[in-house]
Design a protein around this motif. Sequence first.
Motif, PDB file in Angstrom:
ATOM      1  N   HIS A  86      36.455 105.167 -86.700  1.00 14.45           N
ATOM      2  CA  HIS A  86      37.377 105.549 -85.631  1.00 14.45           C
ATOM      3  C   HIS A  86      38.582 106.352 -86.123  1.00 14.45           C
ATOM      4  O   HIS A  86      39.258 106.991 -85.317  1.00 14.45           O
ATOM      5  N   GLY A  87      38.879 106.294 -87.407  1.00 11.63           N
ATOM      6  CA  GLY A  87      40.056 106.982 -87.921  1.00 11.63           C
ATOM      7  C   GLY A  87      39.865 108.485 -87.996  1.00 11.63           C
ATOM      8  O   GLY A  87      38.777 108.975 -88.319  1.00 11.63           O
TER       9      GLY A  87
ATOM     10  N   ASP B  88      45.757 112.633 -81.380  1.00 10.34           N
ATOM     11  CA  ASP B  88      45.401 111.238 -81.644  1.00 10.34           C
ATOM     12  C   ASP B  88      45.084 111.026 -83.122  1.00 10.34           C
ATOM     13  O   ASP B  88      44.337 110.127 -83.494  1.00 10.34           O
TER      14      ASP B  88
ATOM     15  N   ASP C  20      45.427 109.875 -86.927  1.00 11.15           N
ATOM     16  CA  ASP C  20      45.945 108.667 -87.568  1.00 11.15           C
ATOM     17  C   ASP C  20      46.678 108.968 -88.868  1.00 11.15           C
ATOM     18  O   ASP C  20      47.582 108.230 -89.261  1.00 11.15           O
TER      19      ASP C  20
ATOM     20  N   ARG D 268      53.597 106.811 -85.099  1.00 13.01           N
ATOM     21  CA  ARG D 268      52.408 105.958 -85.010  1.00 13.01           C
ATOM     22  C   ARG D 268      51.345 106.373 -86.027  1.00 13.01           C
ATOM     23  O   ARG D 268      50.339 105.685 -86.194  1.00 13.01           O
ATOM     24  N   PHE D 269      51.527 107.514 -86.711  1.00 12.87           N
ATOM     25  CA  PHE D 269      50.543 108.006 -87.685  1.00 12.87           C
ATOM     26  C   PHE D 269      51.096 107.870 -89.098  1.00 12.87           C
ATOM     27  O   PHE D 269      52.303 107.766 -89.308  1.00 12.87           O
TER      28      PHE D 269
ATOM     29  N   GLN E 115      42.984 103.413 -90.347  1.00 11.47           N
ATOM     30  CA  GLN E 115      44.039 104.157 -89.670  1.00 11.47           C
ATOM     31  C   GLN E 115      45.143 104.625 -90.609  1.00 11.47           C
ATOM     32  O   GLN E 115      45.990 105.408 -90.208  1.00 11.47           O
ATOM     33  N   SER E 116      45.123 104.183 -91.854  1.00  7.41           N
ATOM     34  CA  SER E 116      46.240 104.425 -92.756  1.00  7.41           C
ATOM     35  C   SER E 116      45.905 105.426 -93.854  1.00  7.41           C
ATOM     36  O   SER E 116      44.739 105.752 -94.099  1.00  7.41           O
TER      37      SER E 116
END
Length: 273
Positions: free
Chosen positions: A40-41, A70, A72, A98-99, A226-227
């Motif tokens: 998903h990232g 969107d 990440d 948020r990213f 996500q990171s």
Amino acid sequence: MLTSKRDQGKLDLENVNHGTAMLKKRRKMTSEQAQHIGRHGKADLHMHSTYSDGCATIEEILAHVQNNTDLDVIAITDHDVIDGSLRARDLWSKGSYRFDFVVGEEVSTTQGHLLGLFIEKRIPNGLSMARSIDLIHEQGGLAVVAHPLHRFFRHSCQRSVMDHIHASKDVWFDGVETWNASFCGIYANYIAMGTNREVYRLPELGNSDAHTLSAIGSGVTWFNGQSAAEIRAAIEQGASAPGGKMWDMQAYYHWARYLMNKEQRAARRPAIA
């Protein structure tokens, strides 16, 4: 400290490219495929600001990524400078974005362009590909060959250079950009994907190479997480995959207009006696 391929724990050829194992020879990963396998990232680790030849300031890029994408993880990779990327990280660390953010640079080697990711000091331009890779690894960074195998683009790393690096026991690429959303990737993306999956089996990335705000996120790297730490792990484990689309006409128009205006401003500037 620079380590050998073996000491670094390089994956064997049977496993190193499992990030693209489900893909056909010359196909990028679609969003549907990525979602289906839980990847998903989305990262875009190649873009430019006004610190080199990009249209947007650091502040504009951070705001755009926050409010209009969107993504990440991003990296700002200006040509042969790291100041903008370091400044971006400083602003990012003081904000509530948020990213996640990665410091980077696009290095002009004598044998093509190279992305240095997760670095802290500028890599000088004008060095060989191998020496530039070594300097990135000495900082603990990742060396990713940018928009390779374009026959007519002078900043594209060619097959002979990649073959030499591939055969070496002492120097190595950590990944290859097989989807570049700019003009650098036109036709060459498919050559890069096919050649890498047949020969080099390097972890693959997709990036925008954005020089305008509208192009950011056009090319992406799919990964699980996500990171910044997770995209790095995905690259090191061969679990990343390229995706996205090409720049649209708006991106070309805005960049061309910016460059023309920049030249006109320079021409009007009084000469220094």
